[in-house]
Design a protein around this motif. Sequence first.
Motif, PDB file in Angstrom:
ATOM      1  N   ALA A  91     -43.212  16.217  -0.932  1.00  7.51           N
ATOM      2  CA  ALA A  91     -44.307  17.170  -1.143  1.00  7.51           C
ATOM      3  C   ALA A  91     -45.587  16.538  -0.595  1.00  7.51           C
ATOM      4  N   PHE A  92     -46.351  15.847  -1.449  1.00  4.33           N
ATOM      5  CA  PHE A  92     -47.583  15.184  -0.985  1.00  4.33           C
ATOM      6  C   PHE A  92     -47.924  13.955  -1.822  1.00  4.33           C
ATOM      7  N   ARG A  93     -47.225  13.755  -2.973  1.00  7.06           N
ATOM      8  CA  ARG A  93     -47.553  12.626  -3.847  1.00  7.06           C
ATOM      9  C   ARG A  93     -46.364  11.676  -3.885  1.00  7.06           C
ATOM     10  N   GLU A  94     -45.970  11.177  -2.705  1.00  6.68           N
ATOM     11  CA  GLU A  94     -44.785  10.313  -2.635  1.00  6.68           C
ATOM     12  C   GLU A  94     -45.043   9.068  -1.793  1.00  6.68           C
ATOM     13  N   ALA A 131     -45.505  18.707   2.517  1.00  6.23           N
ATOM     14  CA  ALA A 131     -45.476  20.148   2.242  1.00  6.23           C
ATOM     15  C   ALA A 131     -46.442  20.422   1.094  1.00  6.23           C
ATOM     16  N   VAL A 132     -47.668  20.769   1.428  1.00  9.03           N
ATOM     17  CA  VAL A 132     -48.664  21.031   0.370  1.00  9.03           C
ATOM     18  C   VAL A 132     -48.439  22.386  -0.314  1.00  9.03           C
ATOM     19  N   PRO A 133     -47.983  23.439   0.402  1.00 10.47           N
ATOM     20  CA  PRO A 133     -47.665  24.683  -0.332  1.00 10.47           C
ATOM     21  C   PRO A 133     -46.546  24.397  -1.347  1.00 10.47           C
ATOM     22  N   VAL A 134     -46.891  24.479  -2.613  1.00  6.63           N
ATOM     23  CA  VAL A 134     -46.018  23.948  -3.669  1.00  6.63           C
ATOM     24  C   VAL A 134     -44.614  24.566  -3.615  1.00  6.63           C
ATOM     25  N   GLY A 135     -43.611  23.718  -3.565  1.00  8.41           N
ATOM     26  CA  GLY A 135     -42.208  24.143  -3.613  1.00  8.41           C
ATOM     27  C   GLY A 135     -41.627  24.563  -2.271  1.00  8.41           C
ATOM     28  N   PHE A 161     -40.283  16.893  -5.497  1.00 10.79           N
ATOM     29  CA  PHE A 161     -41.246  17.951  -5.806  1.00 10.79           C
ATOM     30  C   PHE A 161     -41.780  17.701  -7.218  1.00 10.79           C
ATOM     31  N   GLY A 162     -42.809  18.446  -7.620  1.00 12.79           N
ATOM     32  CA  GLY A 162     -43.412  18.222  -8.939  1.00 12.79           C
ATOM     33  C   GLY A 162     -42.931  19.223  -9.973  1.00 12.79           C
ATOM     34  N   ASP A 163     -43.344  19.025 -11.219  1.00 15.45           N
ATOM     35  CA  ASP A 163     -42.960  19.960 -12.290  1.00 15.45           C
ATOM     36  C   ASP A 163     -43.511  21.360 -12.014  1.00 15.45           C
ATOM     37  N   GLY A 164     -44.687  21.427 -11.381  1.00 16.48           N
ATOM     38  CA  GLY A 164     -45.277  22.738 -11.070  1.00 16.48           C
ATOM     39  C   GLY A 164     -44.406  23.541 -10.117  1.00 16.48           C
ATOM     40  N   ALA A 165     -43.704  22.841  -9.225  1.00 16.77           N
ATOM     41  CA  ALA A 165     -42.866  23.528  -8.230  1.00 16.77           C
ATOM     42  C   ALA A 165     -41.714  24.283  -8.885  1.00 16.77           C
ATOM     43  N   THR A 166     -41.353  23.906 -10.122  1.00 18.24           N
ATOM     44  CA  THR A 166     -40.212  24.575 -10.763  1.00 18.24           C
ATOM     45  C   THR A 166     -40.543  26.017 -11.156  1.00 18.24           C
ATOM     46  N   SER A 167     -41.817  26.399 -11.059  1.00 16.75           N
ATOM     47  CA  SER A 167     -42.184  27.795 -11.340  1.00 16.75           C
ATOM     48  C   SER A 167     -42.216  28.643 -10.076  1.00 16.75           C
ATOM     49  N   GLU A 168     -41.978  28.016  -8.942  1.00 18.29           N
ATOM     50  CA  GLU A 168     -42.000  28.767  -7.674  1.00 18.29           C
ATOM     51  C   GLU A 168     -40.635  29.374  -7.383  1.00 18.29           C
ATOM     52  N   GLY A 169     -40.630  30.533  -6.731  1.00 20.18           N
ATOM     53  CA  GLY A 169     -39.372  31.144  -6.311  1.00 20.18           C
ATOM     54  C   GLY A 169     -38.558  30.208  -5.431  1.00 20.18           C
ATOM     55  N   ASN A 191     -41.714  14.882 -12.728  1.00 17.12           N
ATOM     56  CA  ASN A 191     -42.432  15.560 -13.811  1.00 17.12           C
ATOM     57  C   ASN A 191     -43.520  14.614 -14.314  1.00 17.12           C
ATOM     58  N   ASN A 192     -44.714  14.755 -13.711  1.00 16.09           N
ATOM     59  CA  ASN A 192     -45.848  13.909 -14.153  1.00 16.09           C
ATOM     60  C   ASN A 192     -46.646  14.621 -15.243  1.00 16.09           C
ATOM     61  N   GLN A 193     -46.045  15.689 -15.775  1.00 22.27           N
ATOM     62  CA  GLN A 193     -46.522  16.419 -16.953  1.00 22.27           C
ATOM     63  C   GLN A 193     -47.710  17.342 -16.747  1.00 22.27           C
ATOM     64  N   TYR A 194     -48.211  17.393 -15.521  1.00 22.56           N
ATOM     65  CA  TYR A 194     -49.304  18.336 -15.232  1.00 22.56           C
ATOM     66  C   TYR A 194     -49.163  18.896 -13.817  1.00 22.56           C
ATOM     67  N   ALA A 195     -49.460  20.177 -13.680  1.00 23.26           N
ATOM     68  CA  ALA A 195     -49.663  20.767 -12.358  1.00 23.26           C
ATOM     69  C   ALA A 195     -51.163  21.087 -12.307  1.00 23.26           C
ATOM     70  N   ILE A 196     -51.920  20.218 -11.700  1.00 18.71           N
ATOM     71  CA  ILE A 196     -53.386  20.139 -11.855  1.00 18.71           C
ATOM     72  C   ILE A 196     -53.665  20.081 -13.373  1.00 18.71           C
ATOM     73  N   SER A 197     -54.298  21.107 -13.962  1.00 16.82           N
ATOM     74  CA  SER A 197     -54.625  21.035 -15.396  1.00 16.82           C
ATOM     75  C   SER A 197     -53.582  21.742 -16.269  1.00 16.82           C
ATOM     76  N   ASP A 260     -56.400  11.264 -11.405  1.00 20.54           N
ATOM     77  CA  ASP A 260     -56.712  12.690 -11.270  1.00 20.54           C
ATOM     78  C   ASP A 260     -55.656  13.368 -10.396  1.00 20.54           C
ATOM     79  N   HIS A 261     -55.599  14.696 -10.469  1.00 21.61           N
ATOM     80  CA  HIS A 261     -54.665  15.430  -9.608  1.00 21.61           C
ATOM     81  C   HIS A 261     -54.946  15.113  -8.136  1.00 21.61           C
ATOM     82  N   THR A 262     -56.187  15.281  -7.757  1.00 18.28           N
ATOM     83  CA  THR A 262     -56.648  14.810  -6.437  1.00 18.28           C
ATOM     84  C   THR A 262     -58.049  14.273  -6.659  1.00 18.28           C
TER      85      THR A 262
HETATM   86  C1  LIG Z   1     -48.000  27.831  -3.319  1.00 20.73           C
HETATM   87  C2  LIG Z   1     -49.176  27.029  -3.812  1.00 20.73           C
HETATM   88  N1  LIG Z   1     -49.865  27.435  -4.890  1.00 20.73           N
HETATM   89  C3  LIG Z   1     -50.909  26.711  -5.352  1.00 20.73           C
HETATM   90  C4  LIG Z   1     -51.295  25.571  -4.701  1.00 20.73           C
HETATM   91  C5  LIG Z   1     -52.450  24.740  -5.248  1.00 20.73           C
HETATM   92  N2  LIG Z   1     -51.890  23.520  -5.813  1.00 20.73           N
HETATM   93  C6  LIG Z   1     -51.871  22.364  -5.147  1.00 20.73           C
HETATM   94  S1  LIG Z   1     -51.082  21.140  -5.985  1.00 20.73           S
HETATM   95  C7  LIG Z   1     -50.799  22.160  -7.288  1.00 20.73           C
HETATM   96  C8  LIG Z   1     -50.068  21.664  -8.522  1.00 20.73           C
HETATM   97  C9  LIG Z   1     -48.738  21.100  -8.186  1.00 20.73           C
HETATM   98  O1  LIG Z   1     -48.168  20.567  -9.351  1.00 20.73           O
HETATM   99  P1  LIG Z   1     -46.805  19.826  -9.308  1.00 20.73           P
HETATM  100  O2  LIG Z   1     -45.801  20.596  -8.528  1.00 20.73           O
HETATM  101  O3  LIG Z   1     -46.451  19.485 -10.714  1.00 20.73           O
HETATM  102  O4  LIG Z   1     -47.092  18.489  -8.468  1.00 20.73           O
HETATM  103  P2  LIG Z   1     -48.192  17.357  -8.730  1.00 20.73           P
HETATM  104  O5  LIG Z   1     -49.457  17.814  -8.068  1.00 20.73           O
HETATM  105  O6  LIG Z   1     -48.351  17.194 -10.207  1.00 20.73           O
HETATM  106  O7  LIG Z   1     -47.659  16.141  -8.072  1.00 20.73           O
HETATM  107  C10 LIG Z   1     -51.283  23.441  -7.052  1.00 20.73           C
HETATM  108  C11 LIG Z   1     -51.187  24.562  -8.008  1.00 20.73           C
HETATM  109  C12 LIG Z   1     -50.562  25.189  -3.563  1.00 20.73           C
HETATM  110  N3  LIG Z   1     -50.844  24.065  -2.888  1.00 20.73           N
HETATM  111  N4  LIG Z   1     -49.497  25.914  -3.146  1.00 20.73           N
END
Ligand SMILES: Cc1ncc(C[n+]2csc(CCOP(=O)(O)OP(=O)(O)O)c2C)c(N)n1
Length: 361
Positions: A91-94, A131-135, A161-169, A191-197, A260-262
């Motif tokens: 993704a981007f945090r590796e 891959a910044v577009p999550v998931g 991928f991150g925990d936030g990506a698990t909510s993406e299609g 799973n770093n326990q946060y998708a931003i906030s 911080d997230h970023t």
């Molecule tokens: C499709 C999409 N929606 C929203 C964003 C904005 N955004 C960037 S990182 C992020 C949170 C991602 O959380 P997670 O997948 O848990 O990864 P982490 O950042 O914690 O490593 C969001 C919502 C994005 N980049 N792509």
Amino acid sequence: MLTDDFDPLQGKMLSILDKDGKVNEALEPRIEDAKLLHAYKTMVLTRIADDKAVRLQRQGRLGAYPPSRGQEASQVGPALALEKGDWLVWAFRELGALLLRGVPLWRLYLYWMGNEEGSVLEGDVSLTPSAVPVGSQLPHAVGISYAMKYRKESNVVLCYFGDGATSEGDFHEGLNFAGTMRTPVIFLCQNNQYAISMPRKLQTAAPTLAQKACAYGFKGIQVDGNDLLALYAATEEAVARARKGEGPTLIESFTYRMGDHTTSDDATKYRLAEETAYWSARDPISRFRVYLERKNLWDEKREKEWSEEAARVVEEEVRKAETHAPPALDDAFAHTFATMPEGLREQLEFMRRDLPAKREG
Ligand SMILES: Cc1ncc(C[n+]2csc(CCOP(=O)(O)OP(=O)(O)O)c2C)c(N)n1
């Protein structure tokens, strides 16, 4: 088999090194000393390189940056189980996974400096760009793994991928296809326990992310994400299964983002200091250091040498990135489409025609 003994539906999480670095010998994976040291030195380099990136951003020398502090084992441990010919999809945090596989740090700095040449990545495994577009990388990872199966290759894909990506299609589509086609892919959810906030508990009502594998018909395991040995052991087993044609695995690495997230974020707005302090006491690097010390592979003198060497390497890589030729203006348009669509071509022409004049003016 670890995935049978640590069933996420039973609330069991795999942990091999406890928070003080004491090892559970019954589960300890066999890893040769050179590999253990490579992993440790990479974690040290990752932390120094990561802190440097944050400081560079503060000085206006690098763009927005997502820190890795606290997630070094979660990144390095799984990547340690790959071999030449395998793919690493991220993704981007590796940062740690990429450094472990030999990706030059200056290229990664270049990427965060906004130069597309920072996406030209070479290491000892095959790599996709970030891959910044999550998931969005999950379907790509599954496609690559399906191609491997189709060609009867014995390689695997490790997809972070991150925990936030698990909510993406894309997550659900990716896992569904991987399950039905039994492709050789390991899904590694940091799973770093946060998708931003957004805290993990608002992401899903499921008690674990690992158990989502059950719905797609393959194995899932939740692993202590600050325990390098547990991450390696779970990934090594998943890789072996994938190579034998036994299909995918979902590994949930239960970790914590210390920073911080970023660099655009301020995590103190949504997290309590007590929570961060709790996780500081579970630092993945110091825990692994105790393990190495018990094996006579670590002492203060070596630590000093390794961290000084890492700091020297980081400064050199910053210099390489900062002295690299800046990107051409056209570069912002160049890499998305094989054939540029009409609207984009018009914008490119507009920029070529009007921007130099505006700059001079
Ligand atoms: C499709 C999409 N929606 C929203 C964003 C904005 N955004 C960037 S990182 C992020 C949170 C991602 O959380 P997670 O997948 O848990 O990864 P982490 O950042 O914690 O490593 C969001 C919502 C994005 N980049 N792509």
